[in-house]
Design a protein around this motif. Sequence first.
Motif, PDB file in Angstrom:
ATOM      1  N   MET A   1       0.806  -1.344   0.005  1.00  0.00           N
ATOM      2  CA  MET A   1       0.116  -0.065   0.028  1.00  0.00           C
ATOM      3  C   MET A   1       0.913   1.352  -0.046  1.00  0.00           C
ATOM      4  SD  MET A   1      -2.544   1.023   2.861  1.00  0.00           S
ATOM      5  CE  MET A   1      -2.975   2.629   3.266  1.00  0.00           C
ATOM      6  N   GLN A   2       1.858   1.244   0.706  1.00  0.00           N
ATOM      7  CA  GLN A   2       2.845   2.516   0.888  1.00  0.00           C
ATOM      8  C   GLN A   2       3.863   2.479   0.520  1.00  0.00           C
ATOM      9  OE1 GLN A   2       2.475   3.914   4.935  1.00  0.00           O
ATOM     10  NE2 GLN A   2       0.368   4.474   4.716  1.00  0.00           N
ATOM     11  N   ASP A   3       4.519   3.355  -0.050  1.00  0.00           N
ATOM     12  CA  ASP A   3       5.993   3.498  -0.370  1.00  0.00           C
ATOM     13  C   ASP A   3       6.805   4.519   0.295  1.00  0.00           C
ATOM     14  OD1 ASP A   3       8.306   3.724  -1.741  1.00  0.00           O
ATOM     15  OD2 ASP A   3       7.953   4.028  -3.518  1.00  0.00           O
ATOM     16  N   GLU A   4       7.326   4.490   1.310  1.00  0.00           N
ATOM     17  CA  GLU A   4       7.998   5.483   2.163  1.00  0.00           C
ATOM     18  C   GLU A   4       9.422   5.176   2.242  1.00  0.00           C
ATOM     19  OE1 GLU A   4       5.466   6.359   5.660  1.00  0.00           O
ATOM     20  OE2 GLU A   4       3.743   5.288   4.784  1.00  0.00           O
ATOM     21  N   SER A   5      10.046   4.890   1.356  1.00  0.00           N
ATOM     22  CA  SER A   5      11.587   4.636   1.446  1.00  0.00           C
ATOM     23  C   SER A   5      12.258   5.976   1.932  1.00  0.00           C
ATOM     24  CB  SER A   5      12.250   4.106   0.148  1.00  0.00           C
ATOM     25  OG  SER A   5      11.735   5.095  -0.803  1.00  0.00           O
ATOM     26  N   GLU A   6      11.644   7.145   1.456  1.00  0.00           N
ATOM     27  CA  GLU A   6      12.404   8.477   2.127  1.00  0.00           C
ATOM     28  C   GLU A   6      12.002   8.607   3.577  1.00  0.00           C
ATOM     29  OE1 GLU A   6      11.959  11.558  -0.996  1.00  0.00           O
ATOM     30  OE2 GLU A   6      10.898  10.267  -1.996  1.00  0.00           O
ATOM     31  N   SER A   7      13.018   9.067   4.199  1.00  0.00           N
ATOM     32  CA  SER A   7      12.823   9.465   5.629  1.00  0.00           C
ATOM     33  C   SER A   7      11.816  10.854   5.659  1.00  0.00           C
ATOM     34  CB  SER A   7      14.140   9.892   6.106  1.00  0.00           C
ATOM     35  OG  SER A   7      14.543  11.228   5.562  1.00  0.00           O
ATOM     36  N   GLU A   8      11.185  10.735   6.821  1.00  0.00           N
ATOM     37  CA  GLU A   8      10.135  11.864   6.930  1.00  0.00           C
ATOM     38  C   GLU A   8      10.871  13.002   7.794  1.00  0.00           C
ATOM     39  OE1 GLU A   8       6.036  10.980   8.000  1.00  0.00           O
ATOM     40  OE2 GLU A   8       6.505   9.007   8.191  1.00  0.00           O
ATOM     41  N   GLY A   9      10.447  14.105   7.537  1.00  0.00           N
ATOM     42  CA  GLY A   9      11.058  15.491   7.850  1.00  0.00           C
ATOM     43  C   GLY A   9      10.146  16.488   7.672  1.00  0.00           C
ATOM     44  N   LYS A  29       1.379   9.874  11.064  1.00  0.00           N
ATOM     45  CA  LYS A  29       1.542   8.704  10.164  1.00  0.00           C
ATOM     46  C   LYS A  29       0.610   7.489  10.769  1.00  0.00           C
ATOM     47  CE  LYS A  29       4.742   5.281   8.522  1.00  0.00           C
ATOM     48  NZ  LYS A  29       6.332   4.824   8.580  1.00  0.00           N
ATOM     49  N   ASN A  30       0.872   7.201  11.969  1.00  0.00           N
ATOM     50  CA  ASN A  30       0.170   6.196  12.560  1.00  0.00           C
ATOM     51  C   ASN A  30      -1.491   6.222  12.708  1.00  0.00           C
ATOM     52  OD1 ASN A  30       2.614   4.684  12.811  1.00  0.00           O
ATOM     53  ND2 ASN A  30       2.697   5.355  15.004  1.00  0.00           N
ATOM     54  N   LEU A  36      -6.784   5.114   6.657  1.00  0.00           N
ATOM     55  CA  LEU A  36      -6.514   4.555   5.382  1.00  0.00           C
ATOM     56  C   LEU A  36      -7.104   3.105   5.440  1.00  0.00           C
ATOM     57  CD1 LEU A  36      -3.578   6.506   3.913  1.00  0.00           C
ATOM     58  CD2 LEU A  36      -6.086   7.203   4.132  1.00  0.00           C
ATOM     59  N   ALA A  37      -6.635   2.413   6.365  1.00  0.00           N
ATOM     60  CA  ALA A  37      -7.061   1.001   6.402  1.00  0.00           C
ATOM     61  C   ALA A  37      -8.690   0.731   6.098  1.00  0.00           C
ATOM     62  CB  ALA A  37      -6.713   0.338   7.766  1.00  0.00           C
ATOM     63  N   CYS A  38      -9.335   1.716   6.134  1.00  0.00           N
ATOM     64  CA  CYS A  38     -10.827   1.534   5.809  1.00  0.00           C
ATOM     65  C   CYS A  38     -10.943   1.370   4.622  1.00  0.00           C
ATOM     66  CB  CYS A  38     -11.679   2.569   6.396  1.00  0.00           C
ATOM     67  SG  CYS A  38     -11.652   2.854   8.140  1.00  0.00           S
ATOM     68  N   ILE A  39     -10.090   1.921   3.571  1.00  0.00           N
ATOM     69  CA  ILE A  39     -10.297   1.824   2.046  1.00  0.00           C
ATOM     70  C   ILE A  39     -10.119   0.308   1.511  1.00  0.00           C
ATOM     71  CG2 ILE A  39      -9.488   2.548  -0.083  1.00  0.00           C
ATOM     72  CD1 ILE A  39      -7.959   4.749   1.508  1.00  0.00           C
ATOM     73  N   GLN A  40     -11.520   0.095   0.757  1.00  0.00           N
ATOM     74  CA  GLN A  40     -11.564  -1.211   0.233  1.00  0.00           C
ATOM     75  C   GLN A  40     -10.881  -1.563  -0.957  1.00  0.00           C
ATOM     76  OE1 GLN A  40     -13.118  -3.566   2.163  1.00  0.00           O
ATOM     77  NE2 GLN A  40     -12.914  -2.022   3.719  1.00  0.00           N
ATOM     78  N   ASP A 250     -19.396   5.888  12.796  1.00  0.00           N
ATOM     79  CA  ASP A 250     -19.646   4.323  12.272  1.00  0.00           C
ATOM     80  C   ASP A 250     -18.353   3.989  11.733  1.00  0.00           C
ATOM     81  OD1 ASP A 250     -19.852   6.267  10.174  1.00  0.00           O
ATOM     82  OD2 ASP A 250     -20.782   4.865   8.799  1.00  0.00           O
ATOM     83  N   LEU A 251     -17.380   4.605  11.675  1.00  0.00           N
ATOM     84  CA  LEU A 251     -16.017   4.179  11.113  1.00  0.00           C
ATOM     85  C   LEU A 251     -15.337   3.868  12.364  1.00  0.00           C
ATOM     86  CD1 LEU A 251     -15.432   6.050   7.904  1.00  0.00           C
ATOM     87  CD2 LEU A 251     -16.443   3.563   8.161  1.00  0.00           C
ATOM     88  N   PHE A 252     -15.252   4.712  13.400  1.00  0.00           N
ATOM     89  CA  PHE A 252     -14.321   4.759  14.469  1.00  0.00           C
ATOM     90  C   PHE A 252     -15.109   4.841  15.694  1.00  0.00           C
ATOM     91  CE2 PHE A 252     -12.124   6.421  10.788  1.00  0.00           C
ATOM     92  CZ  PHE A 252     -11.186   5.399  10.546  1.00  0.00           C
ATOM     93  N   ASP A 253     -15.024   4.332  16.760  1.00  0.00           N
ATOM     94  CA  ASP A 253     -15.586   4.440  18.072  1.00  0.00           C
ATOM     95  C   ASP A 253     -14.883   5.059  19.116  1.00  0.00           C
ATOM     96  OD1 ASP A 253     -13.998   2.472  18.556  1.00  0.00           O
ATOM     97  OD2 ASP A 253     -15.476   0.940  19.317  1.00  0.00           O
TER      98      ASP A 253
END
Length: 361
Positions: A1-9, A29-30, A36-40, A250-253
């Motif tokens: 799903m993700q391409d995060e090879s570059e460091s975050e700054g 990010k977390n 985004l885990a809700c995306i089908q 309805d997505l997050f309690d």
Amino acid sequence: MQDESESEGSGSGYGWWPSWRPTSMSLLKNTEAKILACIQNDVWARFVTLPTQDRIWTLTVTNKRLSKAPEKAPRTPLVMVHGFGGGVGLWIRNLDPLCRSRPLLTFDLLGFGRSSRPLFPSDPAEAEERFLDSIEQWRRAQGLERMILLGHSLGGYLATSYAIQYPERVSHLILVDPWGFPERPQPSEEEEGSGGQRSEVKRAPLPRWVKAVASVASLFNPLAVIRAAGPWGPGLVNRFRPDFKRKFEDLFDDDTMTQYIYHCNAQNPSGEVGFRALSESLGWARRPMLGRVSLLAPSLPVTLLYGGRSWVDSSTGARVAELRPPGTTRVLVIEGASHHVYADQPGEFNAVVEKICDGVD
């Protein structure tokens, strides 16, 4: 799903903010990953590096069924631009429905969310151009020839400015409760008692959070209070924006969405500084867009979507239609929706946007 090879700054120069704020890019990010885990459907999430070395956090969502179907002529992609203080996670109710027939791309504006946070100029024209340059560089990096461009609030203001400057790149402009269009009215003595609003303009009352932010925006960056509150910052967001929890309950309690809003805006300010440069006050732009809509390509279709309970004045849409050639502009009001139309009435919003997209190709 993700391409995060570059460091975050963060890419900013605001290291003087207190270190006791309970936030970080990793926490953002977390929290976003949970949303985004809700995306089908199929999602490609990555940083797009611009020639300036700024990085734009980008999602591409495609219908996983279409990827297995026989190849057809590619359809014009839909590009969605969030509003002030937002990020890609706020579109969670719209990503799956709107990728049914075409690729959908959305990104964190420069200075917001997980994108780079550079210094913005204080001049309004220069700040606006900084935003537009980043959008155009992003488009080139993505290889998009044309797009259906949708912008919410501040994103609507920037999308309109972009369509004026790059008319050959936009097939249809969709403006959702756009910010910064009307000129700020000059109050008469009779209007002073009503907060300076013209008597004929009917608006929903400003939400508490808008009033709270406006009270400090003239002295500081608009969301400085969230950062200055340190460990009490998340509680402030929960107090002033409880609607975000309700919109997605309805997505997050739990407090996932208000935590997302907090982490998006508790980072070092950047796009927020750019927004302050654009703003005469929280509700008004220094360079109102209504005076520039006549510069849009005459043949460009424009649709304005407003929430029936929004604090944004929908009558401005009628003025946009008057200033453009007949038949090129539509104004729709989605009843029961506030400023965040896409989250309040997602079914109707998605249906309207999908119909617009199907009319393009």
